[in-house]
Write a protein that holds these residues in place. Structure first.
Motif, PDB file in Angstrom:
ATOM      1  N   THR A 163       0.895  -1.261  -0.083  1.00 52.26           N
ATOM      2  CA  THR A 163       0.020  -0.156   0.049  1.00 52.26           C
ATOM      3  C   THR A 163       1.023   1.268   0.004  1.00 52.26           C
ATOM      4  O   THR A 163       1.826   1.352   0.597  1.00 52.26           O
ATOM      5  CB  THR A 163      -0.814  -0.054   1.319  1.00 52.26           C
ATOM      6  OG1 THR A 163      -1.873   1.170   1.150  1.00 52.26           O
ATOM      7  CG2 THR A 163      -0.339  -0.090   2.583  1.00 52.26           C
ATOM      8  N   THR A 164       0.423   2.258  -0.391  1.00 47.61           N
ATOM      9  CA  THR A 164       0.918   3.551  -0.356  1.00 47.61           C
ATOM     10  C   THR A 164       0.922   4.364   0.926  1.00 47.61           C
ATOM     11  O   THR A 164       1.608   5.147   1.161  1.00 47.61           O
ATOM     12  CB  THR A 164       0.262   4.513  -1.506  1.00 47.61           C
ATOM     13  OG1 THR A 164      -1.240   4.726  -1.292  1.00 47.61           O
ATOM     14  CG2 THR A 164       0.799   4.072  -2.957  1.00 47.61           C
ATOM     15  N   ARG A 165      -0.230   3.776   1.561  1.00 51.95           N
ATOM     16  CA  ARG A 165      -0.520   4.134   3.106  1.00 51.95           C
ATOM     17  C   ARG A 165       0.736   4.198   3.985  1.00 51.95           C
ATOM     18  O   ARG A 165       1.267   3.085   3.946  1.00 51.95           O
ATOM     19  CB  ARG A 165      -1.627   3.804   3.466  1.00 51.95           C
ATOM     20  CG  ARG A 165      -2.896   4.342   2.898  1.00 51.95           C
ATOM     21  CD  ARG A 165      -3.407   5.583   3.347  1.00 51.95           C
ATOM     22  NE  ARG A 165      -4.698   5.926   2.907  1.00 51.95           N
ATOM     23  CZ  ARG A 165      -5.336   7.039   2.783  1.00 51.95           C
ATOM     24  NH1 ARG A 165      -4.283   8.037   3.001  1.00 51.95           N
ATOM     25  NH2 ARG A 165      -6.540   7.369   2.505  1.00 51.95           N
ATOM     26  N   THR A 166       0.844   4.788   5.020  1.00 52.57           N
ATOM     27  CA  THR A 166       1.702   4.383   6.216  1.00 52.57           C
ATOM     28  C   THR A 166       1.053   3.592   7.003  1.00 52.57           C
ATOM     29  O   THR A 166      -0.395   3.982   7.561  1.00 52.57           O
ATOM     30  CB  THR A 166       2.102   5.735   6.901  1.00 52.57           C
ATOM     31  OG1 THR A 166       2.991   6.532   6.048  1.00 52.57           O
ATOM     32  CG2 THR A 166       2.905   5.433   8.206  1.00 52.57           C
ATOM     33  N   ALA A 177       1.930   0.199  13.649  1.00 51.65           N
ATOM     34  CA  ALA A 177       2.082  -1.185  14.172  1.00 51.65           C
ATOM     35  C   ALA A 177       0.563  -1.507  14.797  1.00 51.65           C
ATOM     36  O   ALA A 177       0.227  -2.657  14.587  1.00 51.65           O
ATOM     37  CB  ALA A 177       2.910  -1.033  15.636  1.00 51.65           C
ATOM     38  N   ALA A 178      -0.273  -0.613  15.184  1.00 49.48           N
ATOM     39  CA  ALA A 178      -1.631  -0.939  15.572  1.00 49.48           C
ATOM     40  C   ALA A 178      -2.495  -1.132  14.369  1.00 49.48           C
ATOM     41  O   ALA A 178      -3.254  -2.104  14.664  1.00 49.48           O
ATOM     42  CB  ALA A 178      -2.145   0.299  16.474  1.00 49.48           C
ATOM     43  N   LYS A 179      -2.340  -0.506  13.322  1.00 52.01           N
ATOM     44  CA  LYS A 179      -2.810  -0.854  11.967  1.00 52.01           C
ATOM     45  C   LYS A 179      -2.574  -2.091  11.504  1.00 52.01           C
ATOM     46  O   LYS A 179      -3.332  -2.978  11.062  1.00 52.01           O
ATOM     47  CB  LYS A 179      -2.737   0.169  11.002  1.00 52.01           C
ATOM     48  CG  LYS A 179      -3.734   1.553  11.136  1.00 52.01           C
ATOM     49  CD  LYS A 179      -5.102   1.218  10.907  1.00 52.01           C
ATOM     50  CE  LYS A 179      -5.736   2.531  11.135  1.00 52.01           C
ATOM     51  NZ  LYS A 179      -7.182   2.340  11.279  1.00 52.01           N
ATOM     52  N   SER A 180      -1.314  -2.541  11.472  1.00 55.23           N
ATOM     53  CA  SER A 180      -0.691  -3.844  11.078  1.00 55.23           C
ATOM     54  C   SER A 180      -1.451  -4.958  11.766  1.00 55.23           C
ATOM     55  O   SER A 180      -1.877  -5.947  11.360  1.00 55.23           O
ATOM     56  CB  SER A 180       0.884  -4.043  11.035  1.00 55.23           C
ATOM     57  OG  SER A 180       1.518  -3.169  10.339  1.00 55.23           O
ATOM     58  N   GLU A 181      -1.531  -4.783  13.083  1.00 53.32           N
ATOM     59  CA  GLU A 181      -2.200  -5.690  13.990  1.00 53.32           C
ATOM     60  C   GLU A 181      -3.371  -5.858  13.790  1.00 53.32           C
ATOM     61  O   GLU A 181      -4.127  -7.125  13.988  1.00 53.32           O
ATOM     62  CB  GLU A 181      -1.995  -5.311  15.569  1.00 53.32           C
ATOM     63  CG  GLU A 181      -2.378  -6.322  16.667  1.00 53.32           C
ATOM     64  CD  GLU A 181      -1.729  -7.952  16.694  1.00 53.32           C
ATOM     65  OE1 GLU A 181      -2.073  -8.790  16.917  1.00 53.32           O
ATOM     66  OE2 GLU A 181      -0.395  -7.661  16.218  1.00 53.32           O
ATOM     67  N   ALA A 182      -4.295  -4.823  13.355  1.00 58.36           N
ATOM     68  CA  ALA A 182      -5.561  -4.856  13.208  1.00 58.36           C
ATOM     69  C   ALA A 182      -6.027  -5.592  11.807  1.00 58.36           C
ATOM     70  O   ALA A 182      -6.878  -6.390  11.788  1.00 58.36           O
ATOM     71  CB  ALA A 182      -6.342  -3.320  13.160  1.00 58.36           C
ATOM     72  N   LEU A 183      -5.125  -5.116  10.813  1.00 63.55           N
ATOM     73  CA  LEU A 183      -5.192  -5.959   9.555  1.00 63.55           C
ATOM     74  C   LEU A 183      -4.877  -7.437   9.839  1.00 63.55           C
ATOM     75  O   LEU A 183      -5.639  -8.338   9.298  1.00 63.55           O
ATOM     76  CB  LEU A 183      -4.050  -5.503   8.629  1.00 63.55           C
ATOM     77  CG  LEU A 183      -4.554  -4.164   7.967  1.00 63.55           C
ATOM     78  CD1 LEU A 183      -3.315  -3.495   6.969  1.00 63.55           C
ATOM     79  CD2 LEU A 183      -5.560  -4.165   6.711  1.00 63.55           C
ATOM     80  N   ALA A 216     -10.521  -1.515   3.098  1.00 63.45           N
ATOM     81  CA  ALA A 216     -10.993  -0.121   2.772  1.00 63.45           C
ATOM     82  C   ALA A 216     -11.186   0.494   4.123  1.00 63.45           C
ATOM     83  O   ALA A 216     -10.748   1.583   4.288  1.00 63.45           O
ATOM     84  CB  ALA A 216     -12.341  -0.151   2.139  1.00 63.45           C
ATOM     85  N   SER A 217     -11.528  -0.276   5.320  1.00 66.82           N
ATOM     86  CA  SER A 217     -11.965   0.250   6.545  1.00 66.82           C
ATOM     87  C   SER A 217     -10.184   0.626   7.448  1.00 66.82           C
ATOM     88  O   SER A 217     -10.316   1.819   7.870  1.00 66.82           O
ATOM     89  CB  SER A 217     -12.518  -0.861   7.288  1.00 66.82           C
ATOM     90  OG  SER A 217     -12.640  -0.510   8.779  1.00 66.82           O
ATOM     91  N   GLU A 218      -9.560  -0.342   7.408  1.00 69.15           N
ATOM     92  CA  GLU A 218      -8.392   0.015   7.975  1.00 69.15           C
ATOM     93  C   GLU A 218      -7.287   0.841   7.465  1.00 69.15           C
ATOM     94  O   GLU A 218      -6.514   1.596   8.386  1.00 69.15           O
ATOM     95  CB  GLU A 218      -7.797  -1.485   8.340  1.00 69.15           C
ATOM     96  CG  GLU A 218      -8.413  -2.563   9.138  1.00 69.15           C
ATOM     97  CD  GLU A 218      -8.446  -2.125  10.525  1.00 69.15           C
ATOM     98  OE1 GLU A 218      -7.928  -1.311  11.317  1.00 69.15           O
ATOM     99  OE2 GLU A 218      -9.448  -2.725  11.159  1.00 69.15           O
ATOM    100  N   LEU A 219      -7.210   0.747   6.177  1.00 65.25           N
ATOM    101  CA  LEU A 219      -6.387   1.774   5.660  1.00 65.25           C
ATOM    102  C   LEU A 219      -7.089   2.870   4.804  1.00 65.25           C
ATOM    103  O   LEU A 219      -6.152   3.823   4.377  1.00 65.25           O
ATOM    104  CB  LEU A 219      -5.585   0.930   4.307  1.00 65.25           C
ATOM    105  CG  LEU A 219      -4.761  -0.309   4.849  1.00 65.25           C
ATOM    106  CD1 LEU A 219      -4.128  -0.807   3.766  1.00 65.25           C
ATOM    107  CD2 LEU A 219      -3.869   0.242   6.160  1.00 65.25           C
TER     108      LEU A 219
END
Length: 113
Positions: free
Chosen positions: A8-11, A14-20, A86-89
């Motif tokens: 992804t182009t997004r940053t 760590a929290a988003k990685s865990e959620a994904l 779509a939700s997380e990123l």
């Protein structure tokens, strides 16, 4: 063992990685004989991706499966992956792309399986 490569182009924090990881792990059993216990995910953020000839917020996911899965299961999983990403990123579903590759040959744990 499913392997999912997310670019992804997004940053991605760590929290988003865990959620994904958790949310994808929660749906991988849509595919018969797959579970979070054997799921591997690689999340690559800040990628230099271009879509439509220009740089824009987007995501590409490559899902690799050992053995062929039923079409209806793959369809259901892809639809849920679109919602999760779509939700997380916070990327529009029109800018998310997913491929599934199925391999009859796979090695893991030092063995051909």
């Amino acid at each position: 063992m499913p392997f999912i490569d997310i670019r992804t182009t997004r940053t991605v924090t760590a929290a988003k990685s865990e959620a994904l990881k958790s949310r994808i792990g929660g749906i991988i059993d849509i595919i018969p004989e797959k579970s979070e216990a054997v799921l591997m995910i690689d999340i690559n953020d800040k990628c230099n991706l271009f879509f439509g000839g220009k740089r824009q917020e987007c995501c590409y996911m490559a899902v690799n499966l050992h053995h062929e899965a039923p079409m209806e299961n793959k369809k259901e999983m892809i639809e849920k992956l679109f919602v999760i990403v779509a939700s997380e990123l916070e990327i529009e579903q029109d800018n998310i792309f997913i491929t599934i590759s199925e391999f009859p040959y796979w090695g893991a744990g030092g063995h051909y399986i």
